[in-house]
Design a protein around this motif. Structure first.
Motif, short mmCIF file in Angstrom:
data_model
loop_
_atom_site.label_atom_id
_atom_site.label_comp_id
_atom_site.label_asym_id
_atom_site.label_seq_id
_atom_site.Cartn_x
_atom_site.Cartn_y
_atom_site.Cartn_z
N MET A 1 33.31 22.81 25.04
CA MET A 1 34.63 21.84 24.99
C MET A 1 35.66 22.76 24.12
SD MET A 1 35.01 18.00 22.94
CE MET A 1 34.21 17.34 24.37
N THR A 2 36.86 22.63 24.66
CA THR A 2 38.14 23.38 23.89
C THR A 2 37.88 22.92 22.52
OG1 THR A 2 38.94 23.13 25.98
CG2 THR A 2 40.26 23.93 23.93
N SER A 3 38.29 24.12 21.32
CA SER A 3 38.33 23.75 20.14
C SER A 3 39.87 22.94 20.01
CB SER A 3 38.22 25.03 19.33
OG SER A 3 39.47 26.01 19.73
N ILE A 4 39.89 22.61 18.95
CA ILE A 4 41.42 21.71 18.47
C ILE A 4 42.38 22.82 18.39
CG2 ILE A 4 42.61 20.51 16.78
CD1 ILE A 4 40.12 19.23 16.14
N ALA A 5 42.15 24.22 17.89
CA ALA A 5 43.15 25.14 18.04
C ALA A 5 43.71 25.34 19.31
CB ALA A 5 42.81 25.97 17.19
N ASN A 6 42.66 25.39 20.41
CA ASN A 6 43.44 25.64 21.65
C ASN A 6 43.47 24.49 22.64
OD1 ASN A 6 42.99 28.56 21.03
ND2 ASN A 6 40.88 28.34 21.10
N SER A 7 43.39 23.39 21.91
CA SER A 7 43.58 22.12 22.78
C SER A 7 44.89 21.83 23.46
CB SER A 7 43.22 20.99 21.94
OG SER A 7 44.40 20.74 21.10
N VAL A 8 44.92 21.21 24.81
CA VAL A 8 46.01 20.97 25.64
C VAL A 8 47.25 20.32 24.63
CG1 VAL A 8 46.87 19.51 27.48
CG2 VAL A 8 44.66 20.76 27.63
N ARG A 9 48.42 20.49 24.96
CA ARG A 9 49.49 20.11 24.24
C ARG A 9 50.39 19.36 25.46
NH1 ARG A 9 46.88 22.35 20.50
NH2 ARG A 9 47.61 23.18 18.70
N CYS A 10 51.29 18.40 24.81
CA CYS A 10 51.97 17.75 25.77
C CYS A 10 53.49 18.38 26.03
CB CYS A 10 52.46 16.34 25.24
SG CYS A 10 53.25 15.25 26.24
N GLU A 11 53.58 19.05 27.16
CA GLU A 11 54.68 19.75 27.51
C GLU A 11 56.17 19.01 27.70
OE1 GLU A 11 53.51 22.03 30.95
OE2 GLU A 11 51.99 23.24 29.73
N THR A 12 55.80 17.65 27.91
CA THR A 12 57.19 16.89 27.91
C THR A 12 57.63 16.18 26.79
OG1 THR A 12 55.66 14.94 28.89
CG2 THR A 12 56.77 16.62 30.48
N GLU A 184 40.29 17.31 21.53
CA GLU A 184 39.34 18.33 22.43
C GLU A 184 39.44 17.76 23.52
OE1 GLU A 184 35.76 18.28 19.94
OE2 GLU A 184 36.56 19.78 18.50
N ALA A 185 39.25 16.26 23.92
CA ALA A 185 38.96 15.89 25.17
C ALA A 185 40.39 15.70 26.14
CB ALA A 185 38.48 14.41 25.17
N ARG A 186 41.38 16.04 25.65
CA ARG A 186 42.64 15.78 26.59
C ARG A 186 42.80 16.93 27.45
NH1 ARG A 186 47.65 16.65 22.34
NH2 ARG A 186 48.85 15.75 23.93
N GLY A 214 46.86 15.07 9.18
CA GLY A 214 48.38 15.27 9.19
C GLY A 214 48.50 16.81 9.79
N PRO A 215 47.72 17.68 9.34
CA PRO A 215 47.86 19.02 9.99
C PRO A 215 47.31 19.13 11.59
CG PRO A 215 46.67 18.96 7.85
CD PRO A 215 46.64 17.72 8.47
N LEU A 216 46.58 18.19 11.99
CA LEU A 216 46.18 18.14 13.36
C LEU A 216 47.05 18.06 14.53
CD1 LEU A 216 42.93 15.97 12.98
CD2 LEU A 216 43.00 18.45 12.82
#
Length: 382
Positions: A1-12, A184-186, A214-216
Motif C-alpha cells: 500500500m502507498t505510504s501517506i507521504a506518497n498518497s494521491v492528492r486531489c488535483e481539482t 493510503e487507500a485513495r 493537522g499535519p496529515l
C-alpha cells in the motif's frame, strides 16, 4: 500500500480565504464540479435526493452550491452496481454541482447493538435486510470514489456523548489509524478527502487529536462528535477553542449543525461549512424558519393568516403563497405542503449564510450578528 507521504492528492481542489472579520471568514472552495463560496450550508441528500426537492429547484430556486450524500445509505440502497451503471452519483441524481459524502461512520455507530468495532473496521447488521457488512477505511473510500464525491469524508468513530476520557482516548487513537488508512487507500485525483477530529467537549482532547491529524495531507478538516446531546453553549465553546487549532489554509467543517442561530454563532467562531437535516425534516412537519423566528404553520393561529411565511424572503413559496394556504395543504396531507415549506427553509438557510458572507467581506459581521438575534427575538416561535 502507498505510504501517506506518497498518497494521491486531489488535483481539482483549492481553498483560499478572501476576507476575515474577527474569527469569521469568507472563502472560496474550488472542487471538481464547481466553486463554492463559504461560509456555506449544504442541504442533506442522504440517499441521492434532498427530500421534497427536484435538483433543478435546488439549483435555481434554493441556489444550493453543494449538497451532501451518505455512504452508508447509498451503499445499502440502491447499491454500488446501480450507481456505477449510471456513471456516478451526480449523473444518477441529475445534479451537476459539488457533492460531499459522509463516510457512514455516524450511521454505523448509531446502530449500537447491531455493530462490533475492531481494529480492521466495523461489522454491522444493516437496518434494511438485516444482513451483515464490514466497513473498513479502505471500503468507505472505495464506496465514495465509486459515488464520485467531490469531497469524501474519512472513516472515524463517533463516540457517544458522555464517554469517559479513557474511552475517548482509545477511540481517538483508533480514528487516527483509520484516517491514515483512508489517505493510503485513495486512488482518484478528482475527489478531495477531509479528516475528522474528535475529542468531545474537552479542549485538551481536541488539541491532542488535531495535533495528530493537522499535519496529515487532508484537503480539509472537520469537527465531529458535536450536536450529539451536549448543551448548545458547550457546543459553541468547543467550536470556539477548536477552530484556532485547525489549519487556516484548509476549510473548517462542523458536521451535523444546525439551526439558524447555530450557523451564525459558529460562523462567528470560524466555521466555513455546515450540514444538517433540520431545515428539510422540520419543514415536513410544518416548522418553518424565518428572519423573525420559527413559524409552525400547522398551528391554528395561521388558519386565516394571509401573510407570507417571511416578508423578507424572496423564495417561490413566500412570493406566491400565504400561511393559511400552506396550513391547508399540510392539514390536508397534500404533498405540495412539505415541498413548499422545504423550499422556503432551504432558501432561508442559504440566504442566511450568504448574508453572513457579505457582512464578513464588508467588515460588518458583528452588526449583522447582533441584528440577526434582535429579529429572531422579536418574532419568537409561533
Amino acid at each position: 500500500m502507498t505510504s501517506i507521504a506518497n498518497s494521491v492528492r486531489c488535483e481539482t481542489f483549492s481553498f483560499r480565504e478572501v476576507a476575515r472579520d474577527g474569527a469569521a471568514r469568507a472563502g472560496e472552495l474550488q472542487l471538481t464540479h464547481g466553486t463554492v463560496q463559504t461560509p456555506i450550508f449544504m442541504p442533506v441528500g442522504t440517499v441521492g435526493t434532498v427530500k421534497a426537492m427536484r435538483p433543478d429547484e435546488l439549483a435555481s430556486q434554493v441556489e444550493a452550491q453543494i449538497i451532501l450524500g451518505n455512504t452508508y445509505h447509498l451503499y445499502l440502497r440502491p447499491g454500488l452496481d446501480v450507481v456505477r451503471a449510471h456513471g456516478g452519483l451526480h449523473k444518477m441524481m441529475g445534479w451537476d454541482r459539488p457533492i460531499l459524502t459522509d463516510s457512514g461512520g455516524y450511521q454505523v455507530f448509531s446502530l449500537k447493538d447491531l455493530r462490533k468495532i475492531r481494529e480492521e473496521g466495523v461489522e454491522f447488521q444493516d437496518h434494511i435486510s438485516g444482513s451483515y457488512h464490514l466497513f473498513t477505511p479502505e471500503k468507505v473510500i472505495e464506496i465514495q470514489e465509486t459515488l464520485g464525491s467531490d469531497i469524501m469524508m474519512a472513516f472515524d468513530e463517533c463516540p457517544p456523548a458522555g464517554a469517559d476520557e479513557h474511552y475517548m482516548r482509545e477511540s481517538m487513537a483508533r480514528t487516527t489509524r483509520w484516517e491514515k488508512r483512508c489517505l493510503e487507500a485513495r486512488t482518484r485525483t478528482d475527489c478531495a478527502l477531509f479528516g475528522i477530529g474528535q475529542g468531545g467537549t474537552s479542549e485538551k482532547l481536541r488539541r491532542e487529536h488535531l495535533e495528530e491529524l493537522g499535519p496529515l495531507p487532508f484537503e480539509g478538516m472537520a469537527i465531529g462528535g458535536l450536536s450529539v446531546g451536549e448543551e448548545t453553549q458547550a457546543m459553541y465553546d468547543t467550536v470556539e477553542f477548536t477552530t484556532p487549532m485547525m489549519p487556516d489554509e484548509k476549510p473548517k467543517y462542523l458536521m451535523g449543525v444546525g439551526k439558524p442561530e447555530d450557523l451564525v454563532e459558529c460562523i462567528a467562531r470560524g466555521i466555513d461549512m455546515f450540514d444538517c437535516v433540520i431545515p428539510t425534516r422540520n419543514a415536513r412537519n410544518g416548522q418553518c424558519f424565518t428572519s423573525r423566528g420559527v413559524v409552525v404553520v400547522r398551528n391554528a393561529v395561521h388558519k386565516e393568516d394571509l401573510r407570507p411565511l417571511d416578508p423578507d424572503c424572496d423564495c417561490y413559496t413566500c412570493r406566491n403563497f400565504t400561511r393559511a394556504y400552506l396550513r391547508h395543504l399540510l392539514k390536508s396531507g397534500e404533498m405540495l405542503g412539505p415541498q413548499l415549506c422545504t423550499l422556503h427553509n432551504l432558501r432561508y438557510f442559504l440566504t442566511l449564510v450568504g448574508q453572513a458572507r457579505e457582512a464578513i467581506v464588508e467588515g460588518r459581521f458583528e452588526a449583522f450578528r447582533k441584528r440577526f438575534h434582535e429579529l429572531q427575538a422579536e418574532g419568537g416561535s409561533r
